[in-house]
Design an enzyme around this catalytic site. Structure first.
Site, mmCIF file in Angstrom:
data_model
loop_
_atom_site.group_PDB
_atom_site.id
_atom_site.type_symbol
_atom_site.label_atom_id
_atom_site.label_comp_id
_atom_site.label_asym_id
_atom_site.label_seq_id
_atom_site.Cartn_x
_atom_site.Cartn_y
_atom_site.Cartn_z
ATOM 1 N N ARG A 57 49.672 45.684 63.635
ATOM 2 C CA ARG A 57 48.846 46.651 62.973
ATOM 3 C C ARG A 57 50.008 47.501 62.130
ATOM 4 N NH1 ARG A 57 47.362 51.074 64.775
ATOM 5 N NH2 ARG A 57 46.888 50.333 67.053
ATOM 6 N N ASP A 68 41.097 52.319 39.830
ATOM 7 C CA ASP A 68 40.670 51.106 40.202
ATOM 8 C C ASP A 68 40.955 49.991 39.154
ATOM 9 O OD1 ASP A 68 39.569 48.878 41.015
ATOM 10 O OD2 ASP A 68 37.752 50.026 42.072
ATOM 11 N N LYS A 87 39.152 39.733 44.100
ATOM 12 C CA LYS A 87 38.865 39.301 42.816
ATOM 13 C C LYS A 87 39.955 38.475 42.210
ATOM 14 C CE LYS A 87 35.699 41.654 44.284
ATOM 15 N NZ LYS A 87 35.242 42.992 43.898
HETATM 16 C C1 LIG Z 1 35.049 44.444 44.391
HETATM 17 C C2 LIG Z 1 35.275 45.624 44.091
HETATM 18 C C3 LIG Z 1 35.612 46.719 45.063
HETATM 19 C C4 LIG Z 1 35.635 46.495 46.345
HETATM 20 O O1 LIG Z 1 36.484 45.458 47.339
HETATM 21 P P1 LIG Z 1 36.077 44.430 48.290
HETATM 22 O O2 LIG Z 1 37.327 43.672 48.482
HETATM 23 O O3 LIG Z 1 34.803 43.857 48.000
HETATM 24 O O4 LIG Z 1 35.975 45.657 49.222
HETATM 25 C C5 LIG Z 1 36.286 47.820 44.366
HETATM 26 N N1 LIG Z 1 36.086 48.061 43.189
HETATM 27 C C6 LIG Z 1 35.966 47.145 41.934
HETATM 28 C C7 LIG Z 1 35.926 47.493 40.722
HETATM 29 C C8 LIG Z 1 35.406 45.789 42.391
HETATM 30 O O5 LIG Z 1 35.031 44.802 41.861
#
Ligand SMILES: *Cc1c(COP(=O)(O)O)cnc(C)c1O
Length: 372
Positions: free
Chosen positions: A47, A171, A196
């Site tokens: 961890r 983000d 993604k």
């Molecule tokens: C998918 C996504 C998230 C969240 O990510 P997870 O891996 O599904 O928890 C956050 N921000 C954006 C822009 C996303 O497309």
């Protein structure tokens, strides 16, 4: 080194024990200590740290031009880790069209925990400026936004944040580190859902927070990461690190395909509107062109004839899969309003497409048949 070289080599080294070129997956949860209790190789318990996670963090920090990274078990865990590093009573400014999971975390968990949050139109710096309070500690930016592909001027919002002694966090999931590097535009931290584009093959869940400096705030994020335990598993880190090796070439192809599809849709008589920052008529095009190296593979469009027509179109597609998520090699399409629930402001005739790496002519033929 240039980005393609970093993508292939950052975080990679020949395994000293075996000479393996591709990194081994270290599943061991624990590591032997010296007689005196020390652990000179730097690993004690999974961890806290693990070679696969360390390699991925090193790679991601370099790709974004940061100094340190924390690889979480999901993008949402990374988001949560950043907000939890604040103190109850702190004020956050977030986009009114933030990723729905981020808004959900703020509303359901973080506001009850004690954060104050103002949701604003992040593309309007006057409104952002007006929302700043004496206790504002963090401004959250997400550009391009989901699902309307609105563009926020990262350097302008970072300046506003810094004037208020607050952090600017971006983000960067939709652009990927190949499309955009917010730290270079003034942001202090970058968050990605590595689920993604970074993973890129729709087969791994992960997230990361990357910091421009190793300061108290980031150390707190790291404490939450390690002590809270939402860490990425060794195999997940291995998959993301492997995905990254082809990321620069994938992002170019995603962008090329999405640009062609955006142009095709913008000329189609059954399409009411197309949202893609690479289109000249997109309201955020100029800012996007100034802060993005590539416009990316995401676009949305509104079909003439409302919700039923939008459903009819997705129902007729043969090649493009109806599924949520984005950034994989295969094209996906989604009716966002029905995913986002009753309070959504997303138009009912809007479809969001994650343009994949198929031959673009095949994708366009599929869209032609579905729209006819
Ligand atoms: C998918 C996504 C998230 C969240 O990510 P997870 O891996 O599904 O928890 C956050 N921000 C954006 C822009 C996303 O497309």
């Amino acid at each position: 080194m240039r980005i393609e070289t970093l993508a292939v080599h950052a975080g990679h080294r020949i395994d000293p024990a075996t000479g393996a070129v591709t990194p081994p997956i270290y599943l061991s949860t624990t590591f032997e200590r010296q007689v005196d209790g020390s652990y000179p190789q730097g690993y004690s318990y999974i961890r806290d740290n693990n070679p696969n996670r360390e390699a991925l963090e090193e790679c991601l920090a370099q790709l974004e031009g940061g100094v340190a990274a924390a690889a979480f078990s999901s993008g949402s865990a990374a988001t949560m880790g950043v907000f939890q590093a604040l103190t109850p009573g702190d004020h956050v400014i977030a986009p009114e069209d933030a990723y729905s999971g981020t808004s959900y975390l703020l509303r359901e968990i973080l506001i009850p925990w004690g954060l104050e949050v103002t949701f604003v139109d992040m593309t309007n710096s006057t409104k952002v400026s007006a929302a700043i309070q004496p206790n504002t500690k963090l401004i959250w930016v997400e550009t391009p936004s989901n699902p309307m592909l609105k563009i926020t001027d990262i350097s302008k919002i970072s300046d506003l944040a810094h004037q208020a002694n607050a952090l600017c966090v971006c983000d960067n999931t939709w652009a990927s580190p190949i499309g955009q590097n917010p730290l270079k535009n003034g942001a202090d931290l970058v968050v990605h859902s590595t689920t993604k584009y970074l993973g890129g093959h729709s087969d791994v869940l992960g997230g990361v927070a990357i910091s421009k400096v190793e300061d108290d705030f980031f150390n707190k994020v790291k404490t939450i990461h390690k002590a809270g335990g939402a860490v990425a598993s060794p195999f997940d880190c291995w998959l993301v690190l492997r995905g990254i090796q082809t990321l620069p070439y994938r992002m170019r192809a995603h962008t090329e395909n999405a640009s062609k599809i955006a142009t095709f849709l913008s000329e189609h008589p059954q399409v009411e509107a197309v949202y893609y920052p690479g289109l000249k008529q997109h309201p955020g095009h100029e800012i996007a062109a100034s802060q993005m190296q590539l416009f990316g593979g995401m676009l949305s469009f509104q079909v003439k004839g409302g919700r039923d027509r939008a459903f009819a179109v997705v129902g007729k597609l043969k090649l493009v899969t109806r599924a949520t998520s984005l950034g994989g090699v295969e094209s996906l399409i989604e009716h966002r309003a029905s995913i986002e629930g009753k309070e959504t402001k997303t138009p009912e005739n809007l479809l969001r497409m994650s343009v994949g790496l198929e031959n673009v002519e095949d994708l366009i033929e599929d869209l032609i048949e579905a729209l006819d």
